[in-house]
Scaffold this motif. Sequence first.
Motif, PDB file in Angstrom:
ATOM      1  N   SER A   1      -4.825   7.097  -3.889  1.00  0.00           N
ATOM      2  CA  SER A   1      -4.315   5.780  -3.451  1.00  0.00           C
ATOM      3  C   SER A   1      -3.245   5.945  -2.394  1.00  0.00           C
ATOM      4  CB  SER A   1      -3.732   5.008  -4.646  1.00  0.00           C
ATOM      5  OG  SER A   1      -4.712   4.776  -5.600  1.00  0.00           O
TER       6      SER A   1
ATOM      7  N   VAL B   1       8.419  13.106 -11.217  1.00  0.00           N
ATOM      8  CA  VAL B   1       7.165  12.392 -11.486  1.00  0.00           C
ATOM      9  C   VAL B   1       5.992  13.189 -10.940  1.00  0.00           C
ATOM     10  CG1 VAL B   1       5.858  10.313 -10.943  1.00  0.00           C
ATOM     11  CG2 VAL B   1       8.292  10.150 -11.440  1.00  0.00           C
ATOM     12  N   VAL B   2       4.973  13.351 -11.759  1.00  0.00           N
ATOM     13  CA  VAL B   2       3.761  14.039 -11.317  1.00  0.00           C
ATOM     14  C   VAL B   2       2.664  12.993 -11.135  1.00  0.00           C
ATOM     15  CG1 VAL B   2       2.019  15.750 -11.916  1.00  0.00           C
ATOM     16  CG2 VAL B   2       4.412  16.103 -12.564  1.00  0.00           C
ATOM     17  N   LEU B   3       2.124  12.952  -9.926  1.00  0.00           N
ATOM     18  CA  LEU B   3       1.095  11.946  -9.650  1.00  0.00           C
ATOM     19  C   LEU B   3      -0.248  12.383 -10.199  1.00  0.00           C
ATOM     20  CD1 LEU B   3       1.883  11.014  -5.931  1.00  0.00           C
ATOM     21  CD2 LEU B   3       2.700   9.915  -8.013  1.00  0.00           C
ATOM     22  N   THR B   4      -1.007  11.409 -10.692  1.00  0.00           N
ATOM     23  CA  THR B   4      -2.384  11.700 -11.099  1.00  0.00           C
ATOM     24  C   THR B   4      -3.232  11.817  -9.833  1.00  0.00           C
ATOM     25  OG1 THR B   4      -2.999   9.379 -11.178  1.00  0.00           O
ATOM     26  CG2 THR B   4      -2.099  10.322 -13.200  1.00  0.00           C
TER      27      THR B   4
ATOM     28  N   ARG C   1       6.132  13.390 -17.192  1.00  0.00           N
ATOM     29  CA  ARG C   1       4.836  12.938 -17.689  1.00  0.00           C
ATOM     30  C   ARG C   1       4.049  12.238 -16.582  1.00  0.00           C
ATOM     31  NH1 ARG C   1       4.263   7.463 -19.343  1.00  0.00           N
ATOM     32  NH2 ARG C   1       6.209   6.289 -19.157  1.00  0.00           N
ATOM     33  N   GLU C   2       2.760  12.235 -16.726  1.00  0.00           N
ATOM     34  CA  GLU C   2       1.915  11.528 -15.782  1.00  0.00           C
ATOM     35  C   GLU C   2       1.808  10.078 -16.237  1.00  0.00           C
ATOM     36  OE1 GLU C   2      -1.829  13.429 -15.395  1.00  0.00           O
ATOM     37  OE2 GLU C   2      -1.006  15.075 -14.226  1.00  0.00           O
TER      38      GLU C   2
ATOM     39  N   ALA D   1      -3.976   3.947   6.166  1.00  0.00           N
ATOM     40  CA  ALA D   1      -3.980   2.545   6.627  1.00  0.00           C
ATOM     41  C   ALA D   1      -2.745   2.259   7.476  1.00  0.00           C
ATOM     42  CB  ALA D   1      -4.045   1.599   5.434  1.00  0.00           C
TER      43      ALA D   1
ATOM     44  N   ALA E   1      10.461  12.426 -17.415  1.00  0.00           N
ATOM     45  CA  ALA E   1      10.430  12.683 -15.976  1.00  0.00           C
ATOM     46  C   ALA E   1       9.160  13.385 -15.537  1.00  0.00           C
ATOM     47  CB  ALA E   1      11.640  13.513 -15.577  1.00  0.00           C
TER      48      ALA E   1
ATOM     49  N   VAL F   1      -5.589   0.195  -0.648  1.00  0.00           N
ATOM     50  CA  VAL F   1      -5.480  -0.647   0.543  1.00  0.00           C
ATOM     51  C   VAL F   1      -6.078  -2.021   0.243  1.00  0.00           C
ATOM     52  CG1 VAL F   1      -6.214  -0.886   2.955  1.00  0.00           C
ATOM     53  CG2 VAL F   1      -5.521   1.348   2.078  1.00  0.00           C
TER      54      VAL F   1
ATOM     55  N   GLU G   1      -5.778  10.062  -9.092  1.00  0.00           N
ATOM     56  CA  GLU G   1      -6.054   8.711  -8.597  1.00  0.00           C
ATOM     57  C   GLU G   1      -4.875   8.182  -7.781  1.00  0.00           C
ATOM     58  OE1 GLU G   1      -6.957   5.897 -11.645  1.00  0.00           O
ATOM     59  OE2 GLU G   1      -7.114   4.234 -10.234  1.00  0.00           O
ATOM     60  N   GLN G   2      -3.661   8.468  -8.278  1.00  0.00           N
ATOM     61  CA  GLN G   2      -2.479   8.021  -7.539  1.00  0.00           C
ATOM     62  C   GLN G   2      -2.359   8.730  -6.193  1.00  0.00           C
ATOM     63  OE1 GLN G   2       0.316   8.814 -10.653  1.00  0.00           O
ATOM     64  NE2 GLN G   2       0.485   6.661 -11.237  1.00  0.00           N
TER      65      GLN G   2
ATOM     66  N   SER H   1      -4.818   6.929   0.926  1.00  0.00           N
ATOM     67  CA  SER H   1      -5.493   5.818   1.611  1.00  0.00           C
ATOM     68  C   SER H   1      -4.470   4.840   2.185  1.00  0.00           C
ATOM     69  CB  SER H   1      -6.452   5.101   0.661  1.00  0.00           C
ATOM     70  OG  SER H   1      -5.736   4.449  -0.358  1.00  0.00           O
ATOM     71  N   ARG H   2      -3.355   4.621   1.466  1.00  0.00           N
ATOM     72  CA  ARG H   2      -2.311   3.732   2.001  1.00  0.00           C
ATOM     73  C   ARG H   2      -1.679   4.343   3.251  1.00  0.00           C
ATOM     74  NH1 ARG H   2      -0.714   3.396  -3.540  1.00  0.00           N
ATOM     75  NH2 ARG H   2       1.114   4.676  -3.109  1.00  0.00           N
TER      76      ARG H   2
ATOM     77  N   SER I   1       2.469   4.268  -7.823  1.00  0.00           N
ATOM     78  CA  SER I   1       1.546   3.171  -7.584  1.00  0.00           C
ATOM     79  C   SER I   1       0.096   3.621  -7.590  1.00  0.00           C
ATOM     80  CB  SER I   1       1.862   2.536  -6.237  1.00  0.00           C
ATOM     81  OG  SER I   1       0.935   1.541  -5.935  1.00  0.00           O
ATOM     82  N   TYR I   2      -0.760   2.768  -8.185  1.00  0.00           N
ATOM     83  CA  TYR I   2      -2.205   2.948  -8.087  1.00  0.00           C
ATOM     84  C   TYR I   2      -2.784   2.054  -6.992  1.00  0.00           C
ATOM     85  CZ  TYR I   2      -2.703   5.436 -12.560  1.00  0.00           C
ATOM     86  OH  TYR I   2      -2.665   6.362 -13.570  1.00  0.00           O
ATOM     87  N   ALA I   3      -1.920   1.278  -6.336  1.00  0.00           N
ATOM     88  CA  ALA I   3      -2.400   0.245  -5.410  1.00  0.00           C
ATOM     89  C   ALA I   3      -3.228   0.855  -4.281  1.00  0.00           C
ATOM     90  CB  ALA I   3      -1.217  -0.515  -4.830  1.00  0.00           C
TER      91      ALA I   3
END
Lengths: 60, 317
Positions: free
Chosen positions: A24, A15-18, B7-8, A31, B5, B27, A20-21, A27-28, B23-25
């Motif tokens: 995130s 998995v390749v994170l964007t 892909r973004e 925290a 596997a 805080v 924005e991810q 920041s998590r 996750s985009y979550a």
Amino acid sequence: MNDDNKKPGEAPDGVVLTEEQKRSRRSRSIAIAVVLAALCVLFYVVTIVKLGPAVLVRPL
Amino acid sequence: MSDVASREYDLTPTEPRAPGTPSYASVADYVALLKPRVMSLVIFTALVGIVRAPGEVHPVIAFTALLCIAIGAGASGALNMWWDADIDAVMTRTRRRPIPAGRVTPGEALAFGITLAVGSVLVLGLLVNALSAALLAFTIFFYAVIYTMWLKRWTPQNIVIGGAAGAFPPMVGWAAASGGIGLESVLLFLIIFFWTPPHFWALALYKSGDYARAGVPMLPVVAGPSETRRQILLYTLLLVPLAMSPFFLGMAGLGYGLVSGISGALMLLLAVQVYRRREGAPAEVAARRLFGFSILYLFLLFAVLLIEAIAPAGFGL
């Protein structure tokens, strides 16, 4: 296959994170670190309060 | 290497996120799971329980107790959002919450809620006392299991019985500070307990469409608005003298007696308006006014109790 063995420009496995991810996740992580540090301080202070200042005065 | 596997993942924030995807979550999403507005009321009422309890409690211990109660309340909120994600998704008031919006998965909310619940109870038990930890554990269980999983979707008395969960924090605070349960802490519990039905039913009167769509058997949905108005008035008639009882029993001063009397009369007046205005815009306005004032009413009662406990000499009370 490990990403370190890949040729330049070749797409990585998994998995390749964007961006924005990644932001995130960072920041998590910060925290969680802040919460853990705050818990350490809390446990330390409560220990001193419960035991009292005399805990520091003992024969060497 | 498969295309899947590498892909973004680019899910829009309004779609539920599949487990295992990144996750985009933020805080802020996890803070939202704690229901901070509910938490602020819990902190406030628990603080009143702590300061009014007999005996001396070290400020650090009091702060620790308050922190644990707040986190325990937040854990209940997270567990509630985990279980009720399907309801939240169809209600206008709740559809932007982190789970229906797709920013947090139900599994993440469950893990978050359980971790905080266990952590808050353990820390309260280890650093403060066992009775307050037991009461906090029962409060979390009552809200997450008895209310959320059982009562909410089963009976129109859901918020009457479930209201006990919101009423426990001052008792937990009292137990944390004194190590026991006093008559005054039971009175504080009863005030919040009897305040909850008129407060939530006033909201449910003008949000009944939302609740009906979500399949939640709130009283206006099941018994109709007329019966709800009657029940609101009956509970308010019980609440107002009950809220004044700390003054009559000598547990609170003249300031509390005056504030509880005047604000209680206003609360009763608004409940009568809700009972009498049954059609169109005036009916909704009356329900909204009662809902809004009920928050101020509870705040005033507990604020005066807090002030009297902190500065009794300065107020001549």
